[in-house]
Design a protein around this motif. Sequence first.
Motif, PDB file in Angstrom:
ATOM      1  N   THR A   1       0.746  -1.137  -0.055  1.00  0.00           N
ATOM      2  CA  THR A   1      -0.046   0.030   0.145  1.00  0.00           C
ATOM      3  C   THR A   1       0.922   1.360   0.060  1.00  0.00           C
ATOM      4  O   THR A   1       0.442   2.315  -0.805  1.00  0.00           O
ATOM      5  CB  THR A   1      -0.963  -0.185   1.373  1.00  0.00           C
ATOM      6  N   PHE A   2       1.889   1.236   0.683  1.00  0.00           N
ATOM      7  CA  PHE A   2       2.785   2.511   1.199  1.00  0.00           C
ATOM      8  C   PHE A   2       4.069   2.780   0.383  1.00  0.00           C
ATOM      9  O   PHE A   2       4.880   1.859   0.331  1.00  0.00           O
ATOM     10  CB  PHE A   2       2.796   2.508   2.555  1.00  0.00           C
ATOM     11  N   ASP A   3       4.068   3.982  -0.071  1.00  0.00           N
ATOM     12  CA  ASP A   3       5.484   4.616  -0.641  1.00  0.00           C
ATOM     13  C   ASP A   3       6.376   4.846   0.439  1.00  0.00           C
ATOM     14  O   ASP A   3       7.713   4.987   0.302  1.00  0.00           O
ATOM     15  CB  ASP A   3       5.199   5.819  -1.602  1.00  0.00           C
ATOM     16  N   LEU A   4       5.948   5.165   1.454  1.00  0.00           N
ATOM     17  CA  LEU A   4       6.817   5.688   2.765  1.00  0.00           C
ATOM     18  C   LEU A   4       6.265   5.208   4.029  1.00  0.00           C
ATOM     19  O   LEU A   4       4.915   5.122   4.158  1.00  0.00           O
ATOM     20  CB  LEU A   4       6.788   7.333   2.735  1.00  0.00           C
ATOM     21  N   ILE A   5       7.072   4.799   4.817  1.00  0.00           N
ATOM     22  CA  ILE A   5       6.611   4.442   6.305  1.00  0.00           C
ATOM     23  C   ILE A   5       7.412   4.930   7.348  1.00  0.00           C
ATOM     24  O   ILE A   5       8.800   5.263   7.006  1.00  0.00           O
ATOM     25  CB  ILE A   5       6.718   2.820   6.678  1.00  0.00           C
ATOM     26  N   THR A   6       6.897   5.771   8.275  1.00  0.00           N
ATOM     27  CA  THR A   6       7.501   6.656   9.070  1.00  0.00           C
ATOM     28  C   THR A   6       7.052   6.377  10.540  1.00  0.00           C
ATOM     29  O   THR A   6       6.150   5.764  10.830  1.00  0.00           O
ATOM     30  CB  THR A   6       7.413   8.150   8.908  1.00  0.00           C
ATOM     31  N   VAL A   7       8.416   6.505  11.524  1.00  0.00           N
ATOM     32  CA  VAL A   7       8.053   6.162  12.946  1.00  0.00           C
ATOM     33  C   VAL A   7       8.713   7.382  13.480  1.00  0.00           C
ATOM     34  O   VAL A   7      10.002   7.323  13.462  1.00  0.00           O
ATOM     35  CB  VAL A   7       8.538   4.615  13.375  1.00  0.00           C
ATOM     36  N   ALA A   8       8.045   8.423  14.211  1.00  0.00           N
ATOM     37  CA  ALA A   8       8.649   9.324  15.007  1.00  0.00           C
ATOM     38  C   ALA A   8       8.455   9.121  16.506  1.00  0.00           C
ATOM     39  O   ALA A   8       7.394   9.069  17.019  1.00  0.00           O
ATOM     40  CB  ALA A   8       7.980  10.752  14.625  1.00  0.00           C
ATOM     41  N   GLN A   9       9.702   8.811  16.952  1.00  0.00           N
ATOM     42  CA  GLN A   9       9.676   8.860  18.612  1.00  0.00           C
ATOM     43  C   GLN A   9       9.144   7.783  19.202  1.00  0.00           C
ATOM     44  O   GLN A   9       8.632   7.777  20.168  1.00  0.00           O
ATOM     45  CB  GLN A   9       9.160  10.232  19.196  1.00  0.00           C
ATOM     46  N   ALA A  10       9.172   6.602  18.456  1.00  0.00           N
ATOM     47  CA  ALA A  10       8.500   5.460  19.001  1.00  0.00           C
ATOM     48  C   ALA A  10       8.874   3.909  18.680  1.00  0.00           C
ATOM     49  O   ALA A  10       8.504   3.114  19.211  1.00  0.00           O
ATOM     50  CB  ALA A  10       6.917   5.374  18.614  1.00  0.00           C
ATOM     51  N   LEU A  11       9.772   4.005  17.639  1.00  0.00           N
ATOM     52  CA  LEU A  11      10.686   2.914  17.249  1.00  0.00           C
ATOM     53  C   LEU A  11      10.991   1.803  18.476  1.00  0.00           C
ATOM     54  O   LEU A  11      10.880   0.654  18.549  1.00  0.00           O
ATOM     55  CB  LEU A  11      11.682   2.920  16.263  1.00  0.00           C
ATOM     56  N   HIS A  12      11.377   2.443  19.641  1.00  0.00           N
ATOM     57  CA  HIS A  12      11.910   1.599  20.516  1.00  0.00           C
ATOM     58  C   HIS A  12      10.873   1.073  21.460  1.00  0.00           C
ATOM     59  O   HIS A  12      11.342   0.144  22.290  1.00  0.00           O
ATOM     60  CB  HIS A  12      12.703   2.568  21.510  1.00  0.00           C
ATOM     61  N   TRP A  13       9.612   1.446  21.257  1.00  0.00           N
ATOM     62  CA  TRP A  13       8.790   0.376  21.788  1.00  0.00           C
ATOM     63  C   TRP A  13       8.155  -0.804  21.037  1.00  0.00           C
ATOM     64  O   TRP A  13       7.415  -1.404  21.605  1.00  0.00           O
ATOM     65  CB  TRP A  13       7.595   1.489  22.156  1.00  0.00           C
ATOM     66  N   PHE A  14       8.474  -0.935  19.782  1.00  0.00           N
ATOM     67  CA  PHE A  14       7.945  -1.854  18.959  1.00  0.00           C
ATOM     68  C   PHE A  14       8.532  -3.220  19.304  1.00  0.00           C
ATOM     69  O   PHE A  14       9.830  -3.387  19.709  1.00  0.00           O
ATOM     70  CB  PHE A  14       8.280  -1.760  17.717  1.00  0.00           C
ATOM     71  N   ASP A  15       7.727  -4.287  18.973  1.00  0.00           N
ATOM     72  CA  ASP A  15       8.366  -5.637  18.932  1.00  0.00           C
ATOM     73  C   ASP A  15       8.874  -5.906  17.479  1.00  0.00           C
ATOM     74  O   ASP A  15       8.156  -6.198  16.487  1.00  0.00           O
ATOM     75  CB  ASP A  15       7.292  -6.427  19.425  1.00  0.00           C
ATOM     76  N   THR A  16      10.075  -5.421  17.309  1.00  0.00           N
ATOM     77  CA  THR A  16      10.504  -5.413  15.844  1.00  0.00           C
ATOM     78  C   THR A  16      10.690  -6.641  15.258  1.00  0.00           C
ATOM     79  O   THR A  16      10.443  -6.699  13.925  1.00  0.00           O
ATOM     80  CB  THR A  16      12.037  -4.809  15.982  1.00  0.00           C
ATOM     81  N   ALA A  17      10.657  -7.729  16.093  1.00  0.00           N
ATOM     82  CA  ALA A  17      10.491  -8.970  15.262  1.00  0.00           C
ATOM     83  C   ALA A  17       9.403  -9.583  14.574  1.00  0.00           C
ATOM     84  O   ALA A  17       9.309 -10.045  13.428  1.00  0.00           O
ATOM     85  CB  ALA A  17      10.732 -10.241  16.161  1.00  0.00           C
ATOM     86  N   ARG A  18       8.364  -8.584  14.960  1.00  0.00           N
ATOM     87  CA  ARG A  18       6.886  -8.655  14.183  1.00  0.00           C
ATOM     88  C   ARG A  18       6.733  -7.455  13.428  1.00  0.00           C
ATOM     89  O   ARG A  18       5.878  -7.434  12.360  1.00  0.00           O
ATOM     90  CB  ARG A  18       5.774  -9.014  15.405  1.00  0.00           C
ATOM     91  N   PHE A  19       7.069  -6.429  13.778  1.00  0.00           N
ATOM     92  CA  PHE A  19       7.185  -5.171  13.159  1.00  0.00           C
ATOM     93  C   PHE A  19       7.811  -5.173  11.723  1.00  0.00           C
ATOM     94  O   PHE A  19       6.998  -4.681  10.625  1.00  0.00           O
ATOM     95  CB  PHE A  19       7.671  -3.834  13.943  1.00  0.00           C
ATOM     96  N   TRP A  20       8.983  -5.649  11.632  1.00  0.00           N
ATOM     97  CA  TRP A  20       9.806  -5.711  10.503  1.00  0.00           C
ATOM     98  C   TRP A  20       8.813  -6.354   9.081  1.00  0.00           C
ATOM     99  O   TRP A  20       8.976  -6.177   7.961  1.00  0.00           O
ATOM    100  CB  TRP A  20      11.088  -6.154  10.177  1.00  0.00           C
TER     101      TRP A  20
END
Length: 252
Positions: free
Chosen positions: A98-117
């Motif tokens: 769907t997206f040409d751009l994905i941004t995360v401002a001031q929040a990436l450190h809260w994610f479960d990156t194993a599921r987010f990527w």
Amino acid sequence: MTMSQAQQTFAQQSGQYALARPRYPQALYDWILSQCPGRAAAWDCATGNGQAAVGLAPHFGMVQATDLSAEQVRAGLRAPNVFYSAQPAEATAFADHTFDLITVAQALHWFDTARFWPEVRRVARPGALFCAWGYSWFECESEVAAEFALPLRALLEPFWAPNNRILWNGYRNEDIAFPYARLPAPPFVIEARWTIEEMIAYVQTWSAYKLARQDVRVAAELERLCGGARERFAARGTLAARMPLSVVAGRL
């Protein structure tokens, strides 16, 4: 402080959060746009007050702005082509590619990156840009630092969630398991001029500040410190503050 406790604080006083948070520099948006030729759709993930979503809105046909907190979504800044929804970063209802751009401002450190990527990969169009950024402590003139900012940091130290160190360390690959080749980004800095009241309003949005106020002794120390800063610096007008940004970006 646990991660769940920190996440709960983001839903508290969302209107204050939207008013007090610093604004990201236009140079950051300009750089993101220079790296992102597709402009049909963008996703601002963990949008908070929506400031990044609204900053991107003039340049995209549609911006989807999501946040885990329904209260944050309700209080978000508005633009005609920004669409808010309460969704977790790691599992959204968006269609594939769907997206040409994905941004995360001031929040990436809260994610479960194993599921987010994998979710990023799923919803991104081929060649899409991913960009996350964040800032930690604000820098200010020595007198304000000595009498307010540094004692405040010392008081709040026990109340920060461990995840904040991922941001403080600059979003290192080993901390976030970043799966793409990093694009080198120029240095970006938030420059602000705040009255002491505005500076205090900003620190009161911090998750650690909100949690610290639940401790009666620390809450009294915070009141004393903020009251003393008001008395000392109110007559000074605006005070200079700056926050360097940590940026991680890559092309999918």
